[in-house]
Design a protein around this motif. Structure first.
Motif, PDB file in Angstrom:
ATOM      1  N   PHE A  80       0.813  -1.214   0.000  1.00 58.85           N
ATOM      2  CA  PHE A  80       0.000   0.000   0.000  1.00 58.85           C
ATOM      3  C   PHE A  80       0.848   1.266   0.000  1.00 58.85           C
ATOM      4  O   PHE A  80       0.496   2.253  -0.636  1.00 58.85           O
ATOM      5  N   GLY A  81       1.956   1.252   0.753  1.00 58.88           N
ATOM      6  CA  GLY A  81       2.795   2.451   0.808  1.00 58.88           C
ATOM      7  C   GLY A  81       3.293   2.847  -0.565  1.00 58.88           C
ATOM      8  O   GLY A  81       3.203   4.015  -0.968  1.00 58.88           O
ATOM      9  N   TYR A  82       3.814   1.873  -1.306  1.00 62.31           N
ATOM     10  CA  TYR A  82       4.294   2.146  -2.666  1.00 62.31           C
ATOM     11  C   TYR A  82       3.148   2.529  -3.603  1.00 62.31           C
ATOM     12  O   TYR A  82       3.284   3.421  -4.442  1.00 62.31           O
ATOM     13  N   VAL A  83       2.018   1.842  -3.473  1.00 62.84           N
ATOM     14  CA  VAL A  83       0.878   2.104  -4.363  1.00 62.84           C
ATOM     15  C   VAL A  83       0.362   3.523  -4.167  1.00 62.84           C
ATOM     16  O   VAL A  83       0.133   4.266  -5.134  1.00 62.84           O
ATOM     17  N   ILE A  84       0.179   3.924  -2.916  1.00 62.75           N
ATOM     18  CA  ILE A  84      -0.323   5.279  -2.636  1.00 62.75           C
ATOM     19  C   ILE A  84       0.686   6.313  -3.101  1.00 62.75           C
ATOM     20  O   ILE A  84       0.309   7.356  -3.670  1.00 62.75           O
ATOM     21  N   GLN A  85       1.965   6.057  -2.872  1.00 67.48           N
ATOM     22  CA  GLN A  85       3.009   6.971  -3.324  1.00 67.48           C
ATOM     23  C   GLN A  85       2.974   7.129  -4.839  1.00 67.48           C
ATOM     24  O   GLN A  85       3.066   8.251  -5.370  1.00 67.48           O
ATOM     25  N   ALA A  86       2.834   6.031  -5.560  1.00 69.63           N
ATOM     26  CA  ALA A  86       2.809   6.080  -7.024  1.00 69.63           C
ATOM     27  C   ALA A  86       1.570   6.813  -7.531  1.00 69.63           C
ATOM     28  O   ALA A  86       1.660   7.655  -8.441  1.00 69.63           O
ATOM     29  N   ILE A  87       0.423   6.514  -6.950  1.00 68.86           N
ATOM     30  CA  ILE A  87      -0.813   7.162  -7.392  1.00 68.86           C
ATOM     31  C   ILE A  87      -0.768   8.663  -7.114  1.00 68.86           C
ATOM     32  O   ILE A  87      -1.210   9.480  -7.934  1.00 68.86           O
ATOM     33  N   SER A  88      -0.212   9.038  -5.962  1.00 71.75           N
ATOM     34  CA  SER A  88      -0.101  10.460  -5.628  1.00 71.75           C
ATOM     35  C   SER A  88       0.758  11.211  -6.634  1.00 71.75           C
ATOM     36  O   SER A  88       0.569  12.412  -6.864  1.00 71.75           O
ATOM     37  N   ALA A  89       1.708  10.493  -7.253  1.00 69.85           N
ATOM     38  CA  ALA A  89       2.582  11.099  -8.270  1.00 69.85           C
ATOM     39  C   ALA A  89       2.060  10.834  -9.682  1.00 69.85           C
ATOM     40  O   ALA A  89       2.765  11.104 -10.661  1.00 69.85           O
TER      41      ALA A  89
ATOM     42  N   GLU B 233      11.114  10.217  11.716  1.00 68.06           N
ATOM     43  CA  GLU B 233      11.100  10.786  10.366  1.00 68.06           C
ATOM     44  C   GLU B 233      11.612   9.775   9.341  1.00 68.06           C
ATOM     45  O   GLU B 233      11.089   9.683   8.228  1.00 68.06           O
ATOM     46  N   GLN B 234      12.627   8.991   9.714  1.00 61.13           N
ATOM     47  CA  GLN B 234      13.151   7.980   8.798  1.00 61.13           C
ATOM     48  C   GLN B 234      12.112   6.905   8.510  1.00 61.13           C
ATOM     49  O   GLN B 234      11.943   6.480   7.363  1.00 61.13           O
ATOM     50  N   LEU B 235      11.418   6.466   9.537  1.00 61.81           N
ATOM     51  CA  LEU B 235      10.379   5.461   9.339  1.00 61.81           C
ATOM     52  C   LEU B 235       9.243   6.022   8.480  1.00 61.81           C
ATOM     53  O   LEU B 235       8.751   5.362   7.564  1.00 61.81           O
ATOM     54  N   LEU B 236       8.842   7.246   8.783  1.00 61.83           N
ATOM     55  CA  LEU B 236       7.722   7.856   8.080  1.00 61.83           C
ATOM     56  C   LEU B 236       8.029   8.047   6.590  1.00 61.83           C
ATOM     57  O   LEU B 236       7.126   7.970   5.749  1.00 61.83           O
ATOM     58  N   ALA B 237       9.282   8.253   6.270  1.00 68.05           N
ATOM     59  CA  ALA B 237       9.670   8.506   4.874  1.00 68.05           C
ATOM     60  C   ALA B 237       9.770   7.228   4.040  1.00 68.05           C
ATOM     61  O   ALA B 237       9.856   7.300   2.811  1.00 68.05           O
ATOM     62  N   ASP B 238       9.735   6.076   4.688  1.00 65.39           N
ATOM     63  CA  ASP B 238       9.907   4.811   3.986  1.00 65.39           C
ATOM     64  C   ASP B 238       8.544   4.266   3.562  1.00 65.39           C
ATOM     65  O   ASP B 238       7.699   3.983   4.413  1.00 65.39           O
ATOM     66  N   PRO B 239       8.292   4.083   2.257  1.00 67.67           N
ATOM     67  CA  PRO B 239       6.980   3.588   1.811  1.00 67.67           C
ATOM     68  C   PRO B 239       6.696   2.155   2.240  1.00 67.67           C
ATOM     69  O   PRO B 239       5.558   1.692   2.150  1.00 67.67           O
ATOM     70  N   ARG B 240       7.709   1.457   2.744  1.00 65.88           N
ATOM     71  CA  ARG B 240       7.503   0.100   3.246  1.00 65.88           C
ATOM     72  C   ARG B 240       7.023   0.092   4.690  1.00 65.88           C
ATOM     73  O   ARG B 240       6.734  -0.986   5.250  1.00 65.88           O
ATOM     74  N   VAL B 241       6.930   1.264   5.271  1.00 66.65           N
ATOM     75  CA  VAL B 241       6.537   1.382   6.675  1.00 66.65           C
ATOM     76  C   VAL B 241       5.216   2.146   6.764  1.00 66.65           C
ATOM     77  O   VAL B 241       5.052   3.195   6.146  1.00 66.65           O
ATOM     78  N   ILE B 242       4.291   1.598   7.533  1.00 66.58           N
ATOM     79  CA  ILE B 242       3.027   2.286   7.805  1.00 66.58           C
ATOM     80  C   ILE B 242       3.064   2.738   9.259  1.00 66.58           C
ATOM     81  O   ILE B 242       3.164   1.918  10.175  1.00 66.58           O
ATOM     82  N   MET B 243       3.003   4.053   9.459  1.00 69.90           N
ATOM     83  CA  MET B 243       3.042   4.627  10.798  1.00 69.90           C
ATOM     84  C   MET B 243       1.664   5.178  11.167  1.00 69.90           C
ATOM     85  O   MET B 243       1.057   5.921  10.383  1.00 69.90           O
ATOM     86  N   THR B 244       1.173   4.821  12.333  1.00 69.97           N
ATOM     87  CA  THR B 244      -0.077   5.387  12.839  1.00 69.97           C
ATOM     88  C   THR B 244       0.138   5.831  14.282  1.00 69.97           C
ATOM     89  O   THR B 244       0.984   5.270  14.990  1.00 69.97           O
ATOM     90  N   PRO B 245      -0.595   6.843  14.760  1.00 72.78           N
ATOM     91  CA  PRO B 245      -0.325   7.455  16.071  1.00 72.78           C
ATOM     92  C   PRO B 245      -1.053   6.787  17.239  1.00 72.78           C
ATOM     93  O   PRO B 245      -1.896   7.376  17.891  1.00 72.78           O
ATOM     94  N   HIS B 246      -0.728   5.525  17.493  1.00 69.76           N
ATOM     95  CA  HIS B 246      -1.275   4.785  18.637  1.00 69.76           C
ATOM     96  C   HIS B 246      -2.807   4.797  18.633  1.00 69.76           C
ATOM     97  O   HIS B 246      -3.453   5.207  19.596  1.00 69.76           O
TER      98      HIS B 246
END
Length: 337
Positions: free
Chosen positions: A120-129, A283-296
């Protein structure tokens, strides 16, 4: 009877108001958590009903005691942020909510896993671009072809096991106290060293005790399958973030779903202000499309919020009326742990 409510969230208030009206209890609402209060702030409160993921400062507990408050009811299950020695020294009794909605967290963990294995991270990134062909060429995996390692099989872990099994996954589990209800559903291992190399996904559902700090570090990641996925909806201290980043950099780790971050106390104040976290590891985790970060937010469903409010208020009311609560914990014992 009056309760001081700390860390109030907008979505909780309707449940607080309804309970207060039905039980004839006055609520003293505070959107801020416990931090920096003086005894005067607790004037008139018979019990404190609190929710926060950052540490409860011993000074706030001391101020409660100075104001004559003897009871504290948490609106969640986790107590790794509670200063038990201070509670014990001041004679303050504590209760938590052992199970507000195990299903809510289990569903979130499975949803993170699905997003990871389907890129999903890569897919959303690609669609956004507007790179639609790139999105269409991303090939995912099916949970039914994967082996899931569930660590911790209490209420939440057991719910996760059933959900993963529903997708056709094989589940290998670890828990010092195996769940008898799952004996025909999973294969238990006695040592995590037997789990790491056999699973495609690691799903964490254990408490963030001192003993469990960095349960997953560089040595453990080295034992895992190449391309492993790691999901943490439990507590941030379970994963050594530096080791996770190194695993991602080497492609040993294919992806991570992180709802609970190791240095959450650093970034939480910025989350509350809708500011960009300045923690470099975050910030490093958030920038990686292989990582999904959510705020607890794994717990955060209508069912869970209602149960958290009503059970905690029931504990507070029982404390004031009888001196004990249905979900009271042994403060003295935990202070010595």
């Amino acid at each position: 009877m009056q309760f001081g409510v700390y860390g109030l969230k907008p979505e909780e208030k309707v449940f607080f108001d309804a309970w207060a009206q039905n039980n004839g209890v006055t609520m003293n609402y505070h959107t801020a958590g416990l931090n920096g209060q003086s005894p005067a702030d607790f004037a008139g409160d018979d019990a404190i009903v609190a929710l926060q993921t950052v540490p409860y400062p011993p000074a706030a507990i001391e101020a409660m005691a100075a104001a004559g408050v003897k009871y504290m009811a948490l609106r969640n299950v986790g107590m790794d942020n509670v200063p038990f020695p201070t509670l014990a020294a001041k004679g303050i009794q504590l209760a938590n909510v052992p199970a507000y909605s195990p299903q809510s967290i289990a569903e979130f963990a499975v949803s993170l896993t699905l997003q990871l294995v389907r890129n999903f991270g890569y897919v959303i990134q690609a669609i956004s671009a507007h790179q639609y062909t790139e999105a269409m060429q991303r090939t995912g995996k099916e949970l039914g072809t994967m082996t899931i390692g569930v660590i911790g099989t209490g209420r939440i872990g057991a719910s996760a096991v059933k959900l993963f099994k529903g997708f056709g996954s094989k589940v290998i589990a670890y828990d010092p106290y195996p769940n008898p209800a799952l004996k025909d559903e999973v294969e238990y291992v006695d040592d995590l060293a037997d789990l790491w190399p056999r699973v495609d996904v690691i799903d964490l559902h254990i408490p963030g005790t001192k003993e469990n700090t960095h349960l997953i570090g560089a040595a453990e990641i080295a034992q895992m399958k190449d391309g492993v996925y790691i999901v943490n909806t439990a507590r941030g201290n379970l994963i050594d973030t530096q080791a996770l980043l190194a695993g991602l950099a080497s492609d040993k780790v294919a992806g991570a779903g992180i709802d609970t971050f190791e240095f959450e106390s650093d970034v939480f104040p910025q989350w509350e202000k809708n500011e960009e976290p300045t923690n470099a590891l975050y910030e490093q985790l958030l920038a990686d499309p292989r990582v999904i970060m959510t705020p607890h937010i794994a717990y955060h469903t209508e069912t869970a919020v209602e149960n958290m409010v009503e059970v905690s208020l029931g504990n507070a009311k029982a404390f004031v009326e009888t001196g004990h609560a249905p979900n009271e914990v042994d403060v003295q014992k935990l202070a010595q742990a």
